[in-house]
Design a protein around this motif. Structure first.
Motif, PDB file in Angstrom:
ATOM      1  N   LYS A  95      -5.896  -1.787   2.739  1.00 16.51           N
ATOM      2  CA  LYS A  95      -5.363  -2.379   3.972  1.00 16.51           C
ATOM      3  C   LYS A  95      -4.748  -1.308   4.871  1.00 16.51           C
ATOM      4  O   LYS A  95      -4.584  -1.529   6.057  1.00 16.51           O
ATOM      5  CB  LYS A  95      -4.321  -3.443   3.647  1.00 16.51           C
ATOM      6  CG  LYS A  95      -4.924  -4.648   2.960  1.00 16.51           C
ATOM      7  CD  LYS A  95      -3.879  -5.683   2.694  1.00 16.51           C
ATOM      8  CE  LYS A  95      -4.505  -6.889   1.996  1.00 16.51           C
ATOM      9  NZ  LYS A  95      -3.516  -7.895   1.658  1.00 16.51           N
ATOM     10  N   ARG A  96      -4.396  -0.164   4.267  1.00 16.36           N
ATOM     11  CA  ARG A  96      -3.778   0.905   5.041  1.00 16.36           C
ATOM     12  C   ARG A  96      -4.430   2.224   4.631  1.00 16.36           C
ATOM     13  O   ARG A  96      -4.577   2.522   3.454  1.00 16.36           O
ATOM     14  CB  ARG A  96      -2.275   0.952   4.753  1.00 16.36           C
ATOM     15  CG  ARG A  96      -1.534   2.003   5.562  1.00 16.36           C
ATOM     16  CD  ARG A  96      -0.084   2.129   5.147  1.00 16.36           C
ATOM     17  NE  ARG A  96      -0.056   2.744   3.818  1.00 16.36           N
ATOM     18  CZ  ARG A  96       0.684   2.329   2.803  1.00 16.36           C
ATOM     19  NH1 ARG A  96       1.470   1.317   2.929  1.00 16.36           N
ATOM     20  NH2 ARG A  96       0.635   2.929   1.634  1.00 16.36           N
ATOM     21  N   GLY A 109      -2.914   5.962   0.846  1.00 18.34           N
ATOM     22  CA  GLY A 109      -3.456   4.634   1.116  1.00 18.34           C
ATOM     23  C   GLY A 109      -3.069   3.649   0.025  1.00 18.34           C
ATOM     24  O   GLY A 109      -2.632   4.024  -1.050  1.00 18.34           O
ATOM     25  N   ASP A 110      -3.203   2.369   0.317  1.00 17.71           N
ATOM     26  CA  ASP A 110      -2.882   1.368  -0.708  1.00 17.71           C
ATOM     27  C   ASP A 110      -4.148   0.977  -1.468  1.00 17.71           C
ATOM     28  O   ASP A 110      -5.262   1.143  -0.977  1.00 17.71           O
ATOM     29  CB  ASP A 110      -2.172   0.159  -0.102  1.00 17.71           C
ATOM     30  CG  ASP A 110      -3.068  -0.662   0.816  1.00 17.71           C
ATOM     31  OD1 ASP A 110      -4.245  -0.835   0.497  1.00 17.71           O
ATOM     32  OD2 ASP A 110      -2.581  -1.147   1.845  1.00 17.71           O
TER      33      ASP A 110
END
Length: 184
Positions: free
Chosen positions: A157-158, A152-153
């Motif tokens: 956001k992801r 994930g970031d």
């Protein structure tokens, strides 16, 4: 047998990278790729040893064929080993049941360090020559099938791609083939 280097190395393609001596009598050159493999990060050289030696084997890496990417001398010394009749390693293997087509099966030590990885093995996985002790299995699932697992970031956001961790540690014993099914 694994040789771990502190920095990435280069191996000359046109000459043997080492000489294997069996019982101080029989010598044979070792060449890539038939006699060894270099890890993707180029810092680990793995040599599967298949020998008929009865007492000793010796491996002498060739410092003219193996060099550091920075050009520093590696300080390579010969490795001498006694041959034992008793098996001191075990194996870990088993069937894989999954709906995913792209994934990475990782073998972890008791501290969570990755020891070996298999890229999308078909139907079964297999890890050889493991020292006795506890191990863990982790599967990084490449759900979007882009060829790599994405975490994930930091800005949330992801989401990261899925990870499966076998819930219990696996105890490997010398001269045993431990079979564990992976279902994810």
């Amino acid at each position: 047998m694994k040789f771990e280097f502190t920095e990435p190395i280069r191996i000359a393609a046109n000459k043997p990278f080492a000489v294997l001596t069996e019982d101080s009598v029989k010598q044979r050159p070792l060449r890539l790729p038939q006699d060894g493999a270099l890890s993707l990060d180029r810092s680990t050289l793995t040599i599967p040893i298949n020998t008929k030696a009865r007492k000793t084997i010796s491996i002498l890496l060739d410092s003219t064929a193996i060099e550091s990417v920075t050009g520093r001398r590696l300080g390579i010394k010969p490795l001498r080993l006694r041959v034992s009749e008793q098996a001191t390693t075990g194996t870990l293997s088993g069937p894989i049941r999954t709906k995913y087509t792209r994934y990475i099966v990782q073998l972890l030590d008791a501290n969570g360090q990755v020891l070996a990885s298999l890229d999308s093995p078909k139907a079964t996985y297999h890890f050889d020559y493991l020292a006795p002790g506890p191990y863990k299995l982790r599967v990084l699932i490449d759900a979007n099938q882009d060829g790599r697992w994405q975490g994930g970031d930091p800005e949330f956001k992801r989401l990261p791609e899925p990870v499966y961790l076998l819930p219990k540690p696996i105890q490997v014993r010398a001269n045993w083939d431990q079979v564990e099914t992976l279902s994810f």
